[in-house]
Motif scaffolding. Structure first.
Motif, PDB file in Angstrom:
ATOM      1  N   LEU A   9      25.809 -10.580  30.518  1.00  0.00           N
ATOM      2  CA  LEU A   9      26.821 -10.487  29.470  1.00  0.00           C
ATOM      3  C   LEU A   9      28.213 -10.416  30.089  1.00  0.00           C
ATOM      4  N   TYR A  10      28.359  -9.592  31.113  1.00  0.00           N
ATOM      5  CA  TYR A  10      29.641  -9.465  31.812  1.00  0.00           C
ATOM      6  C   TYR A  10      30.052 -10.815  32.400  1.00  0.00           C
ATOM      7  N   PHE A  11      29.131 -11.501  33.060  1.00  0.00           N
ATOM      8  CA  PHE A  11      29.403 -12.816  33.644  1.00  0.00           C
ATOM      9  C   PHE A  11      29.793 -13.804  32.540  1.00  0.00           C
ATOM     10  N   GLY A  12      29.111 -13.743  31.410  1.00  0.00           N
ATOM     11  CA  GLY A  12      29.439 -14.609  30.278  1.00  0.00           C
ATOM     12  C   GLY A  12      30.846 -14.370  29.767  1.00  0.00           C
ATOM     13  N   TYR A  13      31.263 -13.099  29.694  1.00  0.00           N
ATOM     14  CA  TYR A  13      32.616 -12.786  29.233  1.00  0.00           C
ATOM     15  C   TYR A  13      33.668 -13.285  30.223  1.00  0.00           C
ATOM     16  N   VAL A  14      33.391 -13.184  31.515  1.00  0.00           N
ATOM     17  CA  VAL A  14      34.317 -13.704  32.525  1.00  0.00           C
ATOM     18  C   VAL A  14      34.451 -15.217  32.364  1.00  0.00           C
ATOM     19  N   PHE A  15      33.319 -15.897  32.159  1.00  0.00           N
ATOM     20  CA  PHE A  15      33.335 -17.341  31.960  1.00  0.00           C
ATOM     21  C   PHE A  15      34.133 -17.708  30.710  1.00  0.00           C
ATOM     22  N   VAL A  16      33.884 -17.006  29.615  1.00  0.00           N
ATOM     23  CA  VAL A  16      34.576 -17.288  28.355  1.00  0.00           C
ATOM     24  C   VAL A  16      36.069 -17.008  28.497  1.00  0.00           C
ATOM     25  N   LEU A  17      36.412 -15.941  29.202  1.00  0.00           N
ATOM     26  CA  LEU A  17      37.826 -15.626  29.439  1.00  0.00           C
ATOM     27  C   LEU A  17      38.504 -16.786  30.166  1.00  0.00           C
ATOM     28  N   ALA A  18      37.829 -17.338  31.170  1.00  0.00           N
ATOM     29  CA  ALA A  18      38.385 -18.477  31.902  1.00  0.00           C
ATOM     30  C   ALA A  18      38.537 -19.690  30.994  1.00  0.00           C
ATOM     31  N   VAL A  19      37.553 -19.941  30.155  1.00  0.00           N
ATOM     32  CA  VAL A  19      37.616 -21.082  29.229  1.00  0.00           C
ATOM     33  C   VAL A  19      38.780 -20.902  28.258  1.00  0.00           C
ATOM     34  N   TYR A  20      38.923 -19.700  27.692  1.00  0.00           N
ATOM     35  CA  TYR A  20      40.004 -19.456  26.749  1.00  0.00           C
ATOM     36  C   TYR A  20      41.369 -19.562  27.426  1.00  0.00           C
ATOM     37  N   ALA A  21      41.495 -19.021  28.623  1.00  0.00           N
ATOM     38  CA  ALA A  21      42.768 -19.087  29.339  1.00  0.00           C
ATOM     39  C   ALA A  21      43.127 -20.535  29.664  1.00  0.00           C
ATOM     40  N   GLU A  22      42.151 -21.306  30.099  1.00  0.00           N
ATOM     41  CA  GLU A  22      42.383 -22.724  30.397  1.00  0.00           C
ATOM     42  C   GLU A  22      42.766 -23.479  29.125  1.00  0.00           C
ATOM     43  N   ALA A  23      42.091 -23.191  28.020  1.00  0.00           N
ATOM     44  CA  ALA A  23      42.423 -23.844  26.747  1.00  0.00           C
ATOM     45  C   ALA A  23      43.839 -23.488  26.316  1.00  0.00           C
ATOM     46  N   PHE A  24      44.183 -22.219  26.423  1.00  0.00           N
ATOM     47  CA  PHE A  24      45.546 -21.804  26.080  1.00  0.00           C
ATOM     48  C   PHE A  24      46.555 -22.535  26.952  1.00  0.00           C
ATOM     49  N   GLY A  25      46.292 -22.570  28.271  1.00  0.00           N
ATOM     50  CA  GLY A  25      47.191 -23.265  29.187  1.00  0.00           C
ATOM     51  C   GLY A  25      47.336 -24.733  28.840  1.00  0.00           C
ATOM     52  N   SER A  26      46.229 -25.376  28.482  1.00  0.00           N
ATOM     53  CA  SER A  26      46.256 -26.802  28.131  1.00  0.00           C
ATOM     54  C   SER A  26      47.077 -27.048  26.870  1.00  0.00           C
ATOM     55  N   TYR A  27      46.855 -26.230  25.852  1.00  0.00           N
ATOM     56  CA  TYR A  27      47.605 -26.417  24.608  1.00  0.00           C
ATOM     57  C   TYR A  27      49.084 -26.082  24.802  1.00  0.00           C
ATOM     58  N   ALA A  28      49.371 -24.989  25.471  1.00  0.00           N
ATOM     59  CA  ALA A  28      50.764 -24.589  25.661  1.00  0.00           C
ATOM     60  C   ALA A  28      51.507 -25.568  26.561  1.00  0.00           C
ATOM     61  N   ALA A  29      50.824 -26.160  27.531  1.00  0.00           N
ATOM     62  CA  ALA A  29      51.469 -27.091  28.456  1.00  0.00           C
ATOM     63  C   ALA A  29      51.867 -28.400  27.789  1.00  0.00           C
ATOM     64  N   THR A  30      51.335 -28.673  26.608  1.00  0.00           N
ATOM     65  CA  THR A  30      51.740 -29.905  25.911  1.00  0.00           C
ATOM     66  C   THR A  30      53.216 -29.871  25.538  1.00  0.00           C
ATOM     67  N   PHE A  31      53.820 -28.692  25.535  1.00  0.00           N
ATOM     68  CA  PHE A  31      55.242 -28.570  25.225  1.00  0.00           C
ATOM     69  C   PHE A  31      56.120 -28.744  26.463  1.00  0.00           C
ATOM     70  N   LEU A  32      55.492 -28.903  27.616  1.00  0.00           N
ATOM     71  CA  LEU A  32      56.226 -29.095  28.868  1.00  0.00           C
ATOM     72  C   LEU A  32      56.406 -30.588  29.141  1.00  0.00           C
ATOM     73  N   PRO A  33      57.379 -30.940  29.971  1.00  0.00           N
ATOM     74  CA  PRO A  33      57.493 -32.349  30.377  1.00  0.00           C
ATOM     75  C   PRO A  33      56.202 -32.806  31.067  1.00  0.00           C
ATOM     76  N   SER A  34      55.876 -34.081  30.927  1.00  0.00           N
ATOM     77  CA  SER A  34      54.587 -34.588  31.430  1.00  0.00           C
ATOM     78  C   SER A  34      54.406 -34.375  32.928  1.00  0.00           C
ATOM     79  N   ASN A  35      55.473 -34.390  33.700  1.00  0.00           N
ATOM     80  CA  ASN A  35      55.329 -34.181  35.147  1.00  0.00           C
ATOM     81  C   ASN A  35      55.005 -32.727  35.505  1.00  0.00           C
ATOM     82  N   LEU A  36      55.182 -31.811  34.582  1.00  0.00           N
ATOM     83  CA  LEU A  36      54.857 -30.393  34.826  1.00  0.00           C
ATOM     84  C   LEU A  36      53.549 -29.967  34.158  1.00  0.00           C
TER      85      LEU A  36
END
Length: 174
Positions: A9-36
């Motif tokens: 369960l702990y390992f699953g939460y760490v994995f999910v945390l990484a997935v959510y953080a990556e998803a947040f980063g991907s969505y938020a980065a769409t507001f950055l210039p394409s080279n960044l």
């Protein structure tokens, strides 16, 4: 055996945390210039983890208030998005003949599973809830029903407005 399940369960939460953080980063980065974009995804993913770690260090009240605020904002955005999207639905896009491939459907199902993983956390609050035997099942069923309605409504609004190729072009996974 119980310890092994807790570790999973702990390992699953760490994995999910990484997935959510990556998803947040991907969505938020769409507001950055394409080279960044590429570096922005990683920086924003790390930043969101640091922010929530700091909120956890502040204490449970800060966690509760920030969680309520974030969920309220997310639900308001989803409801507004869906409401507006329903006005522009093209019925032909909701036809069975336009269904995505089975692979895309299974990917969507896997993402939905991640979305429902947090429901198990409701039981962690049992000691703080009045009449937990009565109210925890109610909270679980009611929250799941609300989420199902929101997910289905958003899905109808999205798929009713955009073709599968348009969704794929925008990197939206079905």
């Amino acid at each position: 055996m119980s310890g092994g399940f807790n570790f999973l369960l702990y390992f699953g939460y760490v994995f999910v945390l990484a997935v959510y953080a990556e998803a947040f980063g991907s969505y938020a980065a769409t507001f950055l210039p394409s080279n960044l974009y590429k570096i922005g995804v990683d920086v924003l993913a790390i930043l969101i983890i640091v922010i929530f770690t700091l909120i956890n260090f502040i204490g449970p009240k800060a966690v509760g208030k920030s969680e309520t605020l974030i969920v309220g904002i997310k639900v308001a955005i989803l409801i507004a998005f869906t409401f507006i999207g329903f006005f522009f639905i093209k019925p032909e896009l909701l036809s069975i003949s336009t269904l995505p491939s089975m692979g895309n459907i299974l990917t969507g199902a896997a993402l939905l599973f991640l979305g429902y993983e947090g429901f198990g956390l409701i039981t962690n609050t049992a000691e703080d809830i009045n009449k937990p035997r009565k109210n925890i099942p109610r909270a679980l069923y009611l929250s799941m029903l609300i989420v199902i309605v929101i997910y289905v409504a958003v899905s109808i609004a999205v798929v009713g407005n955009l073709t599968i190729p348009q969704l794929q072009k925008q990197q939206i996974m079905l």
